[in-house]
Write a protein that holds these residues in place. Structure first.
Motif, short mmCIF file in Angstrom:
data_model
loop_
_atom_site.label_atom_id
_atom_site.label_comp_id
_atom_site.label_asym_id
_atom_site.label_seq_id
_atom_site.Cartn_x
_atom_site.Cartn_y
_atom_site.Cartn_z
N VAL A 1 0.84 -1.20 0.00
CA VAL A 1 0.00 0.00 0.00
C VAL A 1 0.88 1.25 0.00
N TRP A 2 1.93 1.23 0.80
CA TRP A 2 2.82 2.39 0.86
C TRP A 2 3.47 2.64 -0.50
N VAL A 3 3.95 1.60 -1.15
CA VAL A 3 4.58 1.76 -2.46
C VAL A 3 3.57 2.29 -3.46
N ALA A 4 2.36 1.74 -3.47
CA ALA A 4 1.32 2.19 -4.41
C ALA A 4 0.95 3.64 -4.15
N ASP A 5 0.95 4.07 -2.89
CA ASP A 5 0.58 5.44 -2.57
C ASP A 5 1.70 6.44 -2.81
N THR A 6 2.94 5.99 -2.91
CA THR A 6 4.05 6.94 -3.01
C THR A 6 4.72 6.97 -4.36
N CYS A 7 4.54 6.00 -5.22
CA CYS A 7 5.30 5.96 -6.47
C CYS A 7 4.44 5.39 -7.58
N PRO A 8 4.37 5.98 -8.76
CA PRO A 8 4.81 7.33 -9.09
C PRO A 8 3.78 8.37 -8.65
N VAL A 9 4.22 9.59 -8.48
CA VAL A 9 3.36 10.67 -8.04
C VAL A 9 3.62 11.89 -8.91
N SER A 10 2.74 12.86 -8.78
CA SER A 10 2.92 14.07 -9.58
C SER A 10 4.14 14.86 -9.12
N GLU A 11 4.38 14.89 -7.82
CA GLU A 11 5.59 15.52 -7.29
C GLU A 11 6.69 14.47 -7.31
N ASP A 12 7.68 14.64 -8.13
CA ASP A 12 8.72 13.62 -8.29
C ASP A 12 9.86 13.89 -7.32
N ARG A 13 9.69 13.45 -6.08
CA ARG A 13 10.73 13.62 -5.07
C ARG A 13 11.32 12.26 -4.73
N ALA A 14 12.56 12.25 -4.30
CA ALA A 14 13.28 11.00 -4.04
C ALA A 14 12.58 10.12 -3.02
N GLU A 15 11.99 10.74 -1.99
CA GLU A 15 11.36 9.93 -0.95
C GLU A 15 10.06 9.27 -1.42
N HIS A 16 9.58 9.61 -2.61
CA HIS A 16 8.38 8.98 -3.15
C HIS A 16 8.70 7.70 -3.90
N HIS A 17 9.94 7.33 -4.00
CA HIS A 17 10.35 6.14 -4.74
C HIS A 17 10.98 5.12 -3.79
N TRP A 18 11.11 3.92 -4.28
CA TRP A 18 11.74 2.83 -3.53
C TRP A 18 13.04 2.48 -4.26
N TRP A 19 14.12 3.21 -3.92
CA TRP A 19 15.37 3.13 -4.67
C TRP A 19 16.25 1.97 -4.22
N PHE A 20 16.97 1.40 -5.19
CA PHE A 20 18.06 0.50 -4.86
C PHE A 20 19.20 0.78 -5.83
N SER A 21 20.40 0.45 -5.42
CA SER A 21 21.60 0.79 -6.18
C SER A 21 21.82 -0.18 -7.33
N LEU A 22 22.17 0.38 -8.49
CA LEU A 22 22.58 -0.42 -9.65
C LEU A 22 24.09 -0.25 -9.83
N PRO A 23 24.80 -1.31 -10.25
CA PRO A 23 26.26 -1.20 -10.37
C PRO A 23 26.71 -0.15 -11.38
N ASP A 24 26.03 -0.02 -12.53
CA ASP A 24 26.50 0.89 -13.57
C ASP A 24 25.62 2.11 -13.77
N ASP A 25 24.32 1.96 -13.62
CA ASP A 25 23.39 3.03 -13.97
C ASP A 25 23.13 4.04 -12.86
N GLY A 26 23.37 3.70 -11.62
CA GLY A 26 23.06 4.61 -10.51
C GLY A 26 22.03 4.01 -9.59
N TRP A 27 20.82 4.61 -9.57
CA TRP A 27 19.76 4.16 -8.66
C TRP A 27 18.50 3.87 -9.45
N LYS A 28 17.79 2.78 -9.11
CA LYS A 28 16.58 2.39 -9.82
C LYS A 28 15.44 2.24 -8.83
N CYS A 29 14.27 2.77 -9.18
CA CYS A 29 13.08 2.60 -8.37
C CYS A 29 12.50 1.22 -8.67
#
Length: 189
Positions: free
Chosen positions: A138-166
Motif C-alpha cells: 500500500v505504501w509503495v502504491a501510494d508513493t510511487c509514481p506521483v505528480s511531485e517527483d521527489r526522491a522519498e516517493h520512490h523505492w530506490w536500490f543501487s545499480l552497479p553501472d546506472d546509478g539508482w533504480k526505483c
C-alpha cells in the motif's frame, strides 16, 4: 585458599575502603575452578558511562585491564592475596510480544509465525509478516509514481553501472535526489 580467607579479605576491603573503590551493590564469595574468589557488582542504575569510569579507576590503580564483552564490563584485581573481580552488567532492552498481530487476528505465539516490531520505541505495534507486506505494498502504491517527483516517493536500490533504480516505476537516476539526472524514465505501461 578457603572461603574464610576470602571472607576476611572482604571484611578488610569494607573496613579499609580504599578511595578508588566504587559503590558496590552486592558482594559474593564463590568457588571458581577450585579457588575461592570475591566478586562485586556495581548498581544497574549507575549507567554505562559512570560504570566504565569507575572500573577504569580500579583498573588504573591495579595495572589491570577492563574486559568488555558487550554485555558485561569487569576488572580483576588482588586484595589481601585474594582474587577480586568488580563487574557491571549493561541493562537488557526487552519487549513483550503481544498475543495477536496489531492489524489482524493472527496469533503471534506459535514458532512458525514470523512477525516484526514497527519501530524501536516501547509500545510500537507488532505485526505478522503478511500484514507487514500488505502495508508495504500500500505504501509503495501510494508513493510511487506521483505528480511531485521527489526522491522519498520512490523505492530506490543501487545499480552497479546506472546509478539508482526505483523498484516500482523502474525509473533510473544517477542521483536519486535530483530528477534532472534521470537516465531512464519511469515505465508508464
Amino acid at each position: 585458599m578457603s572461603a574464610l580467607t576470602v571472607a576476611a579479605a572482604l571484611d578488610a576491603l569494607l573496613t579499609e575502603t580504599p578511595s578508588w573503590l566504587p559503590d558496590v551493590r552486592s558482594w559474593e564469595i564463590a568457588e571458581d575452578g577450585g579457588n575461592w574468589v570475591l566478586s562485586g557488582g556495581l548498581a544497574d542504575d549507575l549507567g554505562e558511562a559512570k560504570a566504565a569510569h569507575a572500573l577504569g579507576l580500579v583498573a588504573g590503580e591495579h595495572g589491570a585491564d577492563v574486559s568488555d564483552d558487550g554485555r558485561r564490563m569487569a576488572v580483576p584485581f588482588v586484595w589481601h592475596d585474594t582474587r577480586v573481580q568488580l563487574w557491571y552488567f549493561r541493562p537488557v532492552l526487552r519487549w513483550v510480544v503481544p498475543e495477536r498481530c496489531a492489524t489482524c487476528p493472527t496469533k503471534l505465539g506459535p514458532p512458525d509465525v514470523r512477525f516484526v516490531k514497527l519501530g524501536e520505541e516501547r509500545g510500537a505495534a507488532v505485526v505478522c509478516i503478511p500484514c507487514r507486506d500488505r502495508m508495504h505494498a500500500v505504501w509503495v502504491a501510494d508513493t510511487c509514481p506521483v505528480s511531485e517527483d521527489r526522491a522519498e516517493h520512490h523505492w530506490w536500490f543501487s545499480l552497479p553501472d546506472d546509478g539508482w533504480k526505483c523498484t516500482v516505476c523502474r525509473s533510473v537516476r544517477r542521483d536519486p535526489s535530483d530528477p534532472a539526472t534521470t537516465v531512464r524514465a519511469a515505465v508508464t505501461a
